[in-house]
Design an enzyme around this catalytic site. Structure first.
Site, PDB file in Angstrom:
ATOM      1  N   ALA A  75      62.377  27.721   9.694  1.00  0.00           N
ATOM      2  CA  ALA A  75      63.777  27.821   9.279  1.00  0.00           C
ATOM      3  C   ALA A  75      64.023  26.914   8.073  1.00  0.00           C
ATOM      4  CB  ALA A  75      64.679  27.418  10.435  1.00  0.00           C
ATOM      5  N   ASP A  78      62.488  28.504   5.029  1.00  0.00           N
ATOM      6  CA  ASP A  78      63.287  29.617   4.521  1.00  0.00           C
ATOM      7  C   ASP A  78      64.538  29.120   3.804  1.00  0.00           C
ATOM      8  OD1 ASP A  78      62.552  31.798   7.340  1.00  0.00           O
ATOM      9  OD2 ASP A  78      61.471  31.337   5.493  1.00  0.00           O
ATOM     10  N   SER A 123      24.980  25.160  -1.528  1.00  0.00           N
ATOM     11  CA  SER A 123      25.349  24.968  -2.911  1.00  0.00           C
ATOM     12  C   SER A 123      24.040  24.819  -3.714  1.00  0.00           C
ATOM     13  CB  SER A 123      26.211  23.711  -2.933  1.00  0.00           C
ATOM     14  OG  SER A 123      26.536  23.401  -4.209  1.00  0.00           O
ATOM     15  N   GLU A 157      18.388  34.025 -13.236  1.00  0.00           N
ATOM     16  CA  GLU A 157      19.525  34.961 -13.259  1.00  0.00           C
ATOM     17  C   GLU A 157      20.786  34.200 -13.626  1.00  0.00           C
ATOM     18  OE1 GLU A 157      18.677  35.133  -9.064  1.00  0.00           O
ATOM     19  OE2 GLU A 157      20.824  35.223  -8.644  1.00  0.00           O
ATOM     20  N   LYS A 159      24.285  32.385 -13.593  1.00  0.00           N
ATOM     21  CA  LYS A 159      25.106  31.756 -12.558  1.00  0.00           C
ATOM     22  C   LYS A 159      26.539  32.219 -12.813  1.00  0.00           C
ATOM     23  CE  LYS A 159      26.049  27.339 -10.369  1.00  0.00           C
ATOM     24  NZ  LYS A 159      27.501  27.426 -10.310  1.00  0.00           N
ATOM     25  N   ASP A 161      30.446  32.593 -12.618  1.00  0.00           N
ATOM     26  CA  ASP A 161      31.519  31.633 -12.363  1.00  0.00           C
ATOM     27  C   ASP A 161      32.638  32.311 -11.574  1.00  0.00           C
ATOM     28  OD1 ASP A 161      32.913  29.332 -12.386  1.00  0.00           O
ATOM     29  OD2 ASP A 161      33.433  29.374 -14.512  1.00  0.00           O
ATOM     30  N   ARG A 180      33.126  30.822   1.380  1.00  0.00           N
ATOM     31  CA  ARG A 180      32.184  29.760   1.701  1.00  0.00           C
ATOM     32  C   ARG A 180      32.825  28.632   2.503  1.00  0.00           C
ATOM     33  NH1 ARG A 180      28.442  25.640  -1.491  1.00  0.00           N
ATOM     34  NH2 ARG A 180      30.275  24.341  -1.509  1.00  0.00           N
ATOM     35  N   GLU A 215      28.616  36.671  -5.416  1.00  0.00           N
ATOM     36  CA  GLU A 215      29.768  36.070  -6.083  1.00  0.00           C
ATOM     37  C   GLU A 215      30.840  37.123  -6.371  1.00  0.00           C
ATOM     38  OE1 GLU A 215      29.100  32.917  -6.344  1.00  0.00           O
ATOM     39  OE2 GLU A 215      30.464  32.031  -7.822  1.00  0.00           O
ATOM     40  N   TYR A 267      23.348  38.213  -4.673  1.00  0.00           N
ATOM     41  CA  TYR A 267      22.183  37.444  -5.139  1.00  0.00           C
ATOM     42  C   TYR A 267      21.471  36.680  -4.036  1.00  0.00           C
ATOM     43  CZ  TYR A 267      25.891  33.890  -5.364  1.00  0.00           C
ATOM     44  OH  TYR A 267      26.945  33.068  -5.064  1.00  0.00           O
ATOM     45  N   LYS A 331      15.085  30.405  -9.034  1.00  0.00           N
ATOM     46  CA  LYS A 331      14.732  30.390  -7.605  1.00  0.00           C
ATOM     47  C   LYS A 331      13.247  30.661  -7.455  1.00  0.00           C
ATOM     48  CE  LYS A 331      19.278  32.246  -6.490  1.00  0.00           C
ATOM     49  NZ  LYS A 331      20.068  33.437  -6.214  1.00  0.00           N
ATOM     50  N   LYS A 355      22.663  24.363 -15.996  1.00  0.00           N
ATOM     51  CA  LYS A 355      24.029  24.586 -16.494  1.00  0.00           C
ATOM     52  C   LYS A 355      24.065  24.643 -18.020  1.00  0.00           C
ATOM     53  CE  LYS A 355      27.037  24.581 -13.879  1.00  0.00           C
ATOM     54  NZ  LYS A 355      27.839  23.637 -13.128  1.00  0.00           N
ATOM     55  N   CYS A 460      43.901  -7.224  -8.111  1.00  0.00           N
ATOM     56  CA  CYS A 460      44.152  -5.860  -7.645  1.00  0.00           C
ATOM     57  C   CYS A 460      45.567  -5.430  -8.054  1.00  0.00           C
ATOM     58  CB  CYS A 460      44.003  -5.826  -6.124  1.00  0.00           C
ATOM     59  SG  CYS A 460      44.496  -4.238  -5.438  1.00  0.00           S
ATOM     60  N   CYS A 463      47.649  -5.015  -4.534  1.00  0.00           N
ATOM     61  CA  CYS A 463      48.038  -6.085  -3.607  1.00  0.00           C
ATOM     62  C   CYS A 463      47.965  -7.461  -4.255  1.00  0.00           C
ATOM     63  CB  CYS A 463      47.168  -6.050  -2.349  1.00  0.00           C
ATOM     64  SG  CYS A 463      45.473  -6.561  -2.649  1.00  0.00           S
ATOM     65  N   CYS A 478      38.611  -5.163  -5.271  1.00  0.00           N
ATOM     66  CA  CYS A 478      39.702  -5.927  -4.688  1.00  0.00           C
ATOM     67  C   CYS A 478      39.168  -6.618  -3.439  1.00  0.00           C
ATOM     68  CB  CYS A 478      40.839  -4.977  -4.322  1.00  0.00           C
ATOM     69  SG  CYS A 478      42.002  -5.678  -3.159  1.00  0.00           S
ATOM     70  N   CYS A 484      45.182  -4.881   1.651  1.00  0.00           N
ATOM     71  CA  CYS A 484      45.506  -4.156   0.418  1.00  0.00           C
ATOM     72  C   CYS A 484      45.970  -2.752   0.798  1.00  0.00           C
ATOM     73  CB  CYS A 484      44.270  -4.084  -0.472  1.00  0.00           C
ATOM     74  SG  CYS A 484      44.493  -2.979  -1.881  1.00  0.00           S
TER      75      CYS A 484
END
Ligand code: IVH
Length: 752
Positions: A75, A78, A123, A157, A159, A161, A180, A215, A267, A331, A355, A460, A463, A478, A484
């Site tokens: 509620a 909304d 991953s 192959e 990668k 995105d 995943r 992917e 893949y 691979k 990459k 710090c 604190c 710190c 802290c």
């Protein structure tokens, strides 16, 4: 930035002090009951309220959909939405780009089901330089014991995105599709995946289980058309094709997914009743024969040079492929060899992602902010004038530590030719490995003459405690510990997080809320477990407060009670002691078996003068028996052991731990189920030359079977596996009466 740290506390306090609506509660009005009549609002007031509504609804959406921990009832939700719609109607010019009314969404009482993956979704480890690829090849050969001239093929192959998706077929029928998630548990997106044309709904002739992974992505042309449509319909355009694909797949209404042009490249695979092929390349061909789209640039290569040549070729085609890729994945081709190599905790040993170089962009560094983390580390963060880098708007970058800002690396050598970084500088930003943005360079020529070198704080910012730098440590920390607020809050967040106490209904946001709550404060872990008792004694009950209802308060208390019984390893990890990660906590818990034995050992180790005098020398430390025992645990090094013992020896820290433990029932570390494996729970030492397995492989396989592999023989050793040339270890094992096997005996024991 994932690192929202100490400053948040002060920001939060300012909000509370000024009476802003933060969405974090404490008497703040999350509803709209007391709001002024819209016709009486000035445009400025309306704009402020629209901003506040956008924030509250976004917090509420995230709590509901992402964190699965609703903070407000339907509620109230909304009412906030209606107020927002009304304001937008009265002040159409003030409608925000992130308007909550534009969020295509889901009815709030629905959400995705959870799917536990039969085989974990992994991953990939990253490589950036050509040399990393030769090293990868060498690592694979070493692990498998192959000479450098033995033939060894890899596939290469693109990668893609996008976002990974797993498709489960049972007797040929597509029965489930899941994202995943965290690799172990994903979201059930079956209805949505069925709308993707590249996803076959039936696989002919495939009995049993076939789990195909790949992917989901959006092609450039489709992305442009979708964004044109979004804009013409006054909706917010997507930042990049990846976000568009993710947002489209995670729609609760499959009709919306269907209207979005998603594609899928297969893949990889998960559970299979029958192997697809005996090579990676063969498996891809097979997937293509089964009706999946596979990437046409997949190639089998037989040397690192050939892999790199294919990488260059793909890099050249990148701009004209028609979809985003961010590297090339290599691979190991032979699938039985992949199986031998197995996995690290989250990545396969047999694959690597090479990459593409990070994209870079220049922008202005507006200020340097210091955030305080869980272990007290003062982390400098660059606040930037927002700039787009590789399709993502970046407004923060890490500055690592004070040496980095000063233009030095950890050994004192120059970085960026010794150029320091100052507030107001023009800096070049890049996204390394597509994670936290970093500073690549500084344009000193554009520097304002009045700009002064940045003075790193020695106290710090949160604190005021001394911020100290230990010799050899690049990080200033710190010294305030739990006094802290920034450290306390981060430690509490870690405490309730995954792998630790993982309390249902008590996530990072709720911790922020309770930390500043006057009636029911949580400043230390033990207070989580007194929350219910304290609430019972309060006049204003949690159940009656904004953001909570009877049900959500009850759920929270139930969630907390469910964790009052806690396995020892989770407690140890949850304490957030520096250097003690999840895996180490498990090893330590397994070693000591129960909490009191462990704490007694820590006390003994702290009493040893050797520990108090030297904190870093392993040689001296090993003279202390309790310390030596800790250090002898495979996976525990001198730095971790020192940190652990120090945490239990430090007065304040210990008081907090003891106070917490008095609220808990700590479960002994469960005995390993020996029926599962003949070596589970046993400590194994390998010595001498192994001929059928490499050392790395022997260790990984033993550990996968639940054994602990140690480097030295002691009374705790159960099995010595001795190959030819075994010397003093075999002698010591014989003296101690330890079972000794040769390599064949070991292989027979573990089933080949
Ligand atoms: S193989 C165990 N191949 O990259 C095998 N992943 O950074 C794991 N990705 O989570 C994945 N293209 O979502 C593989 N050709 C490709 C890929 C690919 C994109 C994604 C995938 C993975 C992530 C890791």
């Amino acid at each position: 930035m994932s690192a929202r740290r100490g400053l948040d506390v002060s920001v939060l306090r300012i909000y509370l002090f000024l009476g802003f609506e933060t969405g974090f509660g404490r008497g703040q009005n999350m509803g709209t009951k007391d709001k002024p009549d819209i016709s009486a609002l000035t445009p400025a007031q309306a704009a402020a309220e629209l901003e506040s509504l956008a924030r509250q609804l976004s917090v509420a959406n995230e709590a509901y959909h992402t964190l699965d921990a609703p903070q407000i009832d339907d509620a109230t939700y909304d009412a906030l939405k209606s107020r927002n719609a009304l304001l937008e109607k009265m002040f159409p010019d003030l409608k925000r780009p992130d308007s909550p009314s534009e969020q295509v969404g889901a009815p709030v009482n629905e959400t995705f089901g959870k799917v536990t993956h039969a085989v974990r979704m992994m991953s990939l480890a990253n490589a950036f330089e050509d040399d990393d690829i030769s090293e990868f090849d060498e690592r694979v050969r070493k692990y498998l014991g192959l000479p450098s001239d033995a033939a060894l093929s890899f596939t290469a192959e693109p990668k893609i995105d996008g976002l990974s998706l797993t498709l489960r077929y049972e007797d040929g029928q597509l029965t489930q599709a899941a994202t995943r998630g965290d690799g172990e548990v994903g979201e059930d997106v079956t209805a949505n995946a069925k709308t993707i044309t590249d996803v076959p709904s039936y696989l002919a002739g495939m009995d049993g289980i076939v789990e195909v992974r790949g992917e989901v992505y959006m092609a450039h042309s489709d992305f442009a058309a979708l964004n044109a449509r979004q804009t013409s319909e006054n909706r917010k355009p997507f930042a990049n094709p990846r976000n568009a694909a993710a947002g489209s797949l995670r729609q609760l209404d499959p009709a919306i997914t269907q209207s979005r042009p998603l594609r899928f490249f297969a893949y990889s695979w998960g559970e299979l009743t029958t192997p697809l092929a005996d090579t990676q390349f063969g498996a891809i061909v097979r997937l293509s024969e089964l009706g999946f789209s596979t990437n046409p640039l997949t190639k089998r290569c037989s040397s690192p040079a050939e892999l790199i040549a294919h990488y260059r070729s793909i890099e050249q085609q990148r701009a004209t492929l028609g979809y985003d890729i961010d590297g090339v994945v290599y691979k190991l081709d032979d699938l039985p060899l992949q199986t031998r190599m197995g996995f690290r905790s989250t990545t396969p040993r047999w694959a690597i992602a090479h990459k593409f170089p990070a994209e870079k962009a220049w922008t202005r560094l507006e200020s340097i902010e210091i955030q305080v983390g869980r272990t007290g580390a003062l982390s400098p963060v660059a606040r930037l004038t927002p700039v787009t880098v590789g399709g993502v708007v970046v407004s923060n970058a890490t500055l690592h530590n004070e040496d980095y800002i000063a233009g030095k690396d950890s050994k004192g050598s120059e970085i960026r030719s010794g150029k320091d970084i100052r507030e107001g500088d023009w800096v070049q930003i890049y996204r390394a490995g597509d994670v936290i943005p970093k500073v690549a360079d500084v344009d000193v020529a554009k520097r304002d003459e009045s700009a002064l070198p940045f003075e790193f704080p020695t106290h710090c910012p949160d604190c005021g405690s001394d911020a100290l730098r230990e010799p050899g440590d690049a990080v200033r920390r710190c010294s305030g510990g739990m006094i802290c607020p920034a450290q306390a809050m981060e430690r509490l967040k870690h405490f309730v997080g995954r792998g630790a106490f993982d309390i249902e209904g008590l996530g990072a946001r709720q911790i922020e809320q309770f930390y500043v709550d006057d009636h029911l404060p949580i400043h230390e872990p033990s207070q989580i477990f007194t929350l219910g008792r304290r609430d019972a004694g309060n006049l204003t009950k949690l159940a009656n407060r904004e953001g909570y209802g009877a049900k959500s308060a009850e759920n929270l208390f139930t969630g907390i009670e469910a964790r009052r019984h806690i396995p020892m390893r989770r407690l140890l990890f949850g304490l957030g002691i520096r250097h003690v990660g999840e895996a180490a906590a498990r090893l330590i818990a397994r070693h000591y078996g129960n909490w009191s034995a462990f704490v007694a050992a820590m006390d003994l180790a702290a009493l040893e003068p050797a520990f108090q005098e030297t904190a870093t020398s392993k040689e001296v430390l090993t003279k202390s028996p309790a310390f030596a025992e800790l250090l002898a645990i495979d996976g525990v090094g001198a730095v971790m052991a020192t940190s652990l013992v120090a945490a239990f020896a430090q007065g304040n820290e210990r008081t907090l731990i003891d106070r917490l433990c008095s609220e808990l029932t700590i479960e002994d570390e469960a005995a390993v189920d020996e029926s599962q494996s003949p070596v589970a729970g046993k400590t194994v030492v390998f010595t001498g030359t192994l001929e059928k397995l490499t050392r790395a492989e022997a260790k990984a396989r033993a550990e996968a079977l639940g054994a602990k592999v140690s480097g030295s023989v002691s009374a705790k050793t159960n099995i010595l596996v001795a190959g030819p040339g075994a010397g003093s270890k075999a002698k010591k094992a014989a003296e101690l009466g330890i079972e000794t096997l040769d390599e064949d005996g070991w292989l027979e024991l573990i089933g080949g």
